[in-house]
Design a protein around this motif. Structure first.
Motif, PDB file in Angstrom:
ATOM      1  N   LYS A 115      32.990  50.280  64.314  1.00 55.65           N
ATOM      2  CA  LYS A 115      32.961  51.734  64.181  1.00 55.65           C
ATOM      3  C   LYS A 115      33.244  52.398  65.521  1.00 55.65           C
ATOM      4  CE  LYS A 115      29.668  51.721  60.359  1.00 55.65           C
ATOM      5  NZ  LYS A 115      30.747  51.876  59.364  1.00 55.65           N
ATOM      6  N   CYS A 116      33.890  53.553  65.439  1.00 52.47           N
ATOM      7  CA  CYS A 116      34.242  54.333  66.621  1.00 52.47           C
ATOM      8  C   CYS A 116      33.997  55.803  66.299  1.00 52.47           C
ATOM      9  CB  CYS A 116      35.711  54.101  66.956  1.00 52.47           C
ATOM     10  SG  CYS A 116      36.349  55.151  68.278  1.00 52.47           S
ATOM     11  N   GLU A 117      33.469  56.531  67.286  1.00 54.20           N
ATOM     12  CA  GLU A 117      33.172  57.941  67.060  1.00 54.20           C
ATOM     13  C   GLU A 117      33.471  58.748  68.312  1.00 54.20           C
ATOM     14  OE1 GLU A 117      29.270  58.410  65.440  1.00 54.20           O
ATOM     15  OE2 GLU A 117      29.549  60.524  64.975  1.00 54.20           O
TER      16      GLU A 117
ATOM     17  N   VAL B 224      47.344  53.662  64.915  1.00 46.33           N
ATOM     18  CA  VAL B 224      47.166  55.017  65.402  1.00 46.33           C
ATOM     19  C   VAL B 224      46.940  55.940  64.214  1.00 46.33           C
ATOM     20  CG1 VAL B 224      48.136  56.932  66.727  1.00 46.33           C
ATOM     21  CG2 VAL B 224      48.755  54.580  67.319  1.00 46.33           C
ATOM     22  N   TYR B 225      45.947  56.797  64.310  1.00 50.08           N
ATOM     23  CA  TYR B 225      45.708  57.839  63.315  1.00 50.08           C
ATOM     24  C   TYR B 225      45.941  59.194  63.969  1.00 50.08           C
ATOM     25  CZ  TYR B 225      43.810  55.066  59.498  1.00 50.08           C
ATOM     26  OH  TYR B 225      43.662  54.201  58.444  1.00 50.08           O
ATOM     27  N   SER B 226      46.605  60.058  63.219  1.00 51.49           N
ATOM     28  CA  SER B 226      46.811  61.422  63.667  1.00 51.49           C
ATOM     29  C   SER B 226      46.403  62.351  62.531  1.00 51.49           C
ATOM     30  CB  SER B 226      48.284  61.651  64.034  1.00 51.49           C
ATOM     31  OG  SER B 226      48.511  62.991  64.394  1.00 51.49           O
ATOM     32  N   TYR B 227      45.492  63.266  62.815  1.00 49.55           N
ATOM     33  CA  TYR B 227      44.975  64.164  61.769  1.00 49.55           C
ATOM     34  C   TYR B 227      44.532  63.370  60.547  1.00 49.55           C
ATOM     35  CZ  TYR B 227      46.429  68.170  64.513  1.00 49.55           C
ATOM     36  OH  TYR B 227      46.556  69.120  65.511  1.00 49.55           O
ATOM     37  N   GLU B 228      43.810  62.290  60.811  1.00 49.58           N
ATOM     38  CA  GLU B 228      43.173  61.445  59.795  1.00 49.58           C
ATOM     39  C   GLU B 228      44.176  60.662  58.934  1.00 49.58           C
ATOM     40  OE1 GLU B 228      40.161  63.961  57.799  1.00 49.58           O
ATOM     41  OE2 GLU B 228      40.312  65.195  59.599  1.00 49.58           O
ATOM     42  N   LYS B 229      45.434  60.688  59.312  1.00 49.31           N
ATOM     43  CA  LYS B 229      46.426  59.913  58.556  1.00 49.31           C
ATOM     44  C   LYS B 229      46.960  58.786  59.442  1.00 49.31           C
ATOM     45  CE  LYS B 229      48.297  63.150  55.149  1.00 49.31           C
ATOM     46  NZ  LYS B 229      47.200  64.099  55.138  1.00 49.31           N
TER      47      LYS B 229
ATOM     48  N   SER C 126      47.070  41.884  57.597  1.00 52.15           N
ATOM     49  CA  SER C 126      46.270  42.661  56.639  1.00 52.15           C
ATOM     50  C   SER C 126      44.789  42.312  56.682  1.00 52.15           C
ATOM     51  CB  SER C 126      46.807  42.450  55.223  1.00 52.15           C
ATOM     52  OG  SER C 126      46.747  41.073  54.902  1.00 52.15           O
ATOM     53  N   ARG C 127      44.408  41.279  57.391  1.00 56.96           N
ATOM     54  CA  ARG C 127      42.980  40.965  57.531  1.00 56.96           C
ATOM     55  C   ARG C 127      42.276  42.031  58.397  1.00 56.96           C
ATOM     56  NH1 ARG C 127      45.835  36.914  60.357  1.00 56.96           N
ATOM     57  NH2 ARG C 127      45.378  36.796  62.599  1.00 56.96           N
ATOM     58  N   PHE C 128      43.051  42.890  59.054  1.00 54.06           N
ATOM     59  CA  PHE C 128      42.528  44.056  59.761  1.00 54.06           C
ATOM     60  C   PHE C 128      42.892  45.289  58.938  1.00 54.06           C
ATOM     61  CE2 PHE C 128      41.371  42.147  63.786  1.00 54.06           C
ATOM     62  CZ  PHE C 128      42.182  41.025  63.864  1.00 54.06           C
ATOM     63  N   SER C 129      41.898  46.088  58.583  1.00 58.58           N
ATOM     64  CA  SER C 129      42.150  47.249  57.740  1.00 58.58           C
ATOM     65  C   SER C 129      41.498  48.483  58.358  1.00 58.58           C
ATOM     66  CB  SER C 129      41.576  46.988  56.344  1.00 58.58           C
ATOM     67  OG  SER C 129      41.670  48.139  55.557  1.00 58.58           O
ATOM     68  N   PRO C 130      42.293  49.439  58.848  1.00 58.11           N
ATOM     69  CA  PRO C 130      41.700  50.617  59.470  1.00 58.11           C
ATOM     70  C   PRO C 130      41.352  51.682  58.431  1.00 58.11           C
ATOM     71  CG  PRO C 130      44.070  50.740  59.641  1.00 58.11           C
ATOM     72  CD  PRO C 130      43.771  49.475  58.900  1.00 58.11           C
ATOM     73  N   GLU C 131      40.448  52.546  58.842  1.00 61.75           N
ATOM     74  CA  GLU C 131      40.054  53.647  57.971  1.00 61.75           C
ATOM     75  C   GLU C 131      39.610  54.812  58.845  1.00 61.75           C
ATOM     76  OE1 GLU C 131      36.272  53.142  56.173  1.00 61.75           O
ATOM     77  OE2 GLU C 131      36.593  54.636  54.610  1.00 61.75           O
ATOM     78  N   CYS C 132      39.995  56.030  58.439  1.00 61.17           N
ATOM     79  CA  CYS C 132      39.588  57.215  59.190  1.00 61.17           C
ATOM     80  C   CYS C 132      38.902  58.180  58.221  1.00 61.17           C
ATOM     81  CB  CYS C 132      40.798  57.864  59.851  1.00 61.17           C
ATOM     82  SG  CYS C 132      40.395  59.170  61.025  1.00 61.17           S
ATOM     83  N   PRO C 133      37.576  58.057  58.050  1.00 68.84           N
ATOM     84  CA  PRO C 133      36.878  58.870  57.045  1.00 68.84           C
ATOM     85  C   PRO C 133      36.902  60.366  57.351  1.00 68.84           C
ATOM     86  CG  PRO C 133      35.480  57.085  57.860  1.00 68.84           C
ATOM     87  CD  PRO C 133      36.688  57.125  58.742  1.00 68.84           C
ATOM     88  N   ASN C 134      36.878  60.723  58.637  1.00 68.10           N
ATOM     89  CA  ASN C 134      37.005  62.126  59.039  1.00 68.10           C
ATOM     90  C   ASN C 134      37.525  62.183  60.469  1.00 68.10           C
ATOM     91  OD1 ASN C 134      34.726  62.150  60.966  1.00 68.10           O
ATOM     92  ND2 ASN C 134      33.449  61.926  59.135  1.00 68.10           N
TER      93      ASN C 134
ATOM     94  N   LEU D  35      37.295  49.950  61.652  1.00 67.01           N
ATOM     95  CA  LEU D  35      38.215  48.827  61.526  1.00 67.01           C
ATOM     96  C   LEU D  35      37.493  47.754  60.731  1.00 67.01           C
ATOM     97  CD1 LEU D  35      41.007  47.734  62.326  1.00 67.01           C
ATOM     98  CD2 LEU D  35      39.933  46.672  64.327  1.00 67.01           C
ATOM     99  N   HIS D  36      37.964  47.519  59.503  1.00 64.40           N
ATOM    100  CA  HIS D  36      37.355  46.547  58.616  1.00 64.40           C
ATOM    101  C   HIS D  36      38.011  45.194  58.840  1.00 64.40           C
ATOM    102  CE1 HIS D  36      35.333  49.888  56.763  1.00 64.40           C
ATOM    103  NE2 HIS D  36      36.494  50.457  56.422  1.00 64.40           N
ATOM    104  N   LEU D  37      37.159  44.178  58.936  1.00 67.76           N
ATOM    105  CA  LEU D  37      37.616  42.837  59.278  1.00 67.76           C
ATOM    106  C   LEU D  37      37.278  41.871  58.145  1.00 67.76           C
ATOM    107  CD1 LEU D  37      35.969  42.811  62.829  1.00 67.76           C
ATOM    108  CD2 LEU D  37      38.244  43.666  62.217  1.00 67.76           C
ATOM    109  N   HIS D  38      38.227  41.048  57.766  1.00 70.22           N
ATOM    110  CA  HIS D  38      37.991  40.101  56.672  1.00 70.22           C
ATOM    111  C   HIS D  38      38.844  38.863  56.873  1.00 70.22           C
ATOM    112  CE1 HIS D  38      37.370  38.318  52.824  1.00 70.22           C
ATOM    113  NE2 HIS D  38      38.589  38.560  52.400  1.00 70.22           N
TER     114      HIS D  38
END
Lengths: 113, 109
Positions: free
Chosen positions: A22-24, A48-53, A62-70, A76-79
């Motif tokens: 997690k990053c904030e 890279v996320y810009s304006y949450e996109k 694909s074992r690394f999956s990013p997400e920007c909830p807000n 960064l989800h790891l599996h």
């Protein structure tokens, strides 16, 4: 406040585990970045996320999956990671996409066993 | 291709001055950054140059010559806490930051 926070500081996971980094930031920055850094090497851009996109995916497996909830949070989800994925994972943010300097968080030291 | 060169390691004495050089060949140029990184910690921003010349910030200065593809970071009145890696990073025409491999500076008493 010019701080980017990351949790956890250290993470040890097996190859079959699922975990999240997690990053904030509360600087009102609209761009956020994930980097991977191996020992004695420079940071390598992952996402890279810009304006949450999602703006850039540097051909990351694909074992690394990013997400920007807000606009303040980046995950960064790891599996099913591999031992070679062990590294320091750095989050950074900037005022806008590629505008201004990037502020880095302290990183998560990941070890995959 | 994209290439950024820095010396791998440098040593200096407390109180001295050290200059860390960076040469770059990139597709386009939209600015050059210097970051400091202590072992196991995050990079912290030191300076930014986009026009030719010298930028001074306290004990640290950074110089840029775009025609030569060259920059340096000058550290004055060295302190033990300045022992760290110094990363040169260039923003090319894709705007991504391209990092050099870093220069590890050791300051001795």
């Amino acid at each position: 406040d010019t701080e980017v926070t990351q949790t956890p500081k250290h993470l040890v996971m097996g190859m079959t585990n699922k975990k999240s980094l997690k990053c904030e930031q509360h600087m009102g920055h609209r761009a956020m970045y994930w980097y991977k850094q191996k020992a004695k090497k420079p940071p390598e851009l992952m996402f890279v996320y810009s304006y949450e996109k999602l703006s850039i995916n540097e051909s990351v497996p694909s074992r690394f999956s990013p997400e920007c909830p807000n606009s303040s949070l980046l995950n960064l989800h790891l599996h099913a990671l591999q031992p070679e994925d062990s590294a320091l994972y750095l989050c950074a943010s900037s005022q806008d996409l590629w505008v201004g300097e990037q502020y880095f968080g302290p990183g998560t030291r990941l070890t995959v066993t | 291709g994209q290439n950024i060169d820095q010396p791998t390691e440098m040593t200096a004495t407390e109180g001295a001055i050290v200059q860390i050089n960076c040469t770059y060949q990139t597709s386009g140029f939209n600015g050059l950054f210097w970051y400091q990184q202590h072992a196991g910690e995050a990079p912290t921003f030191l300076s930014y140059n986009v026009l030719d010349g010298l930028e001074e910030k306290g004990r640290f200065s950074s110089f840029l010559s775009r025609s030569k593809g060259y920059s340096y970071l000058l550290l004055k009145e060295l302190q033990m806490k300045d022992s760290a890696s110094y990363l040169c990073a260039v923003r090319g025409n894709t705007d991504k930051l391209i990092f050099g491999t870093g220069t590890r500076l050791q300051v001795f008493p």
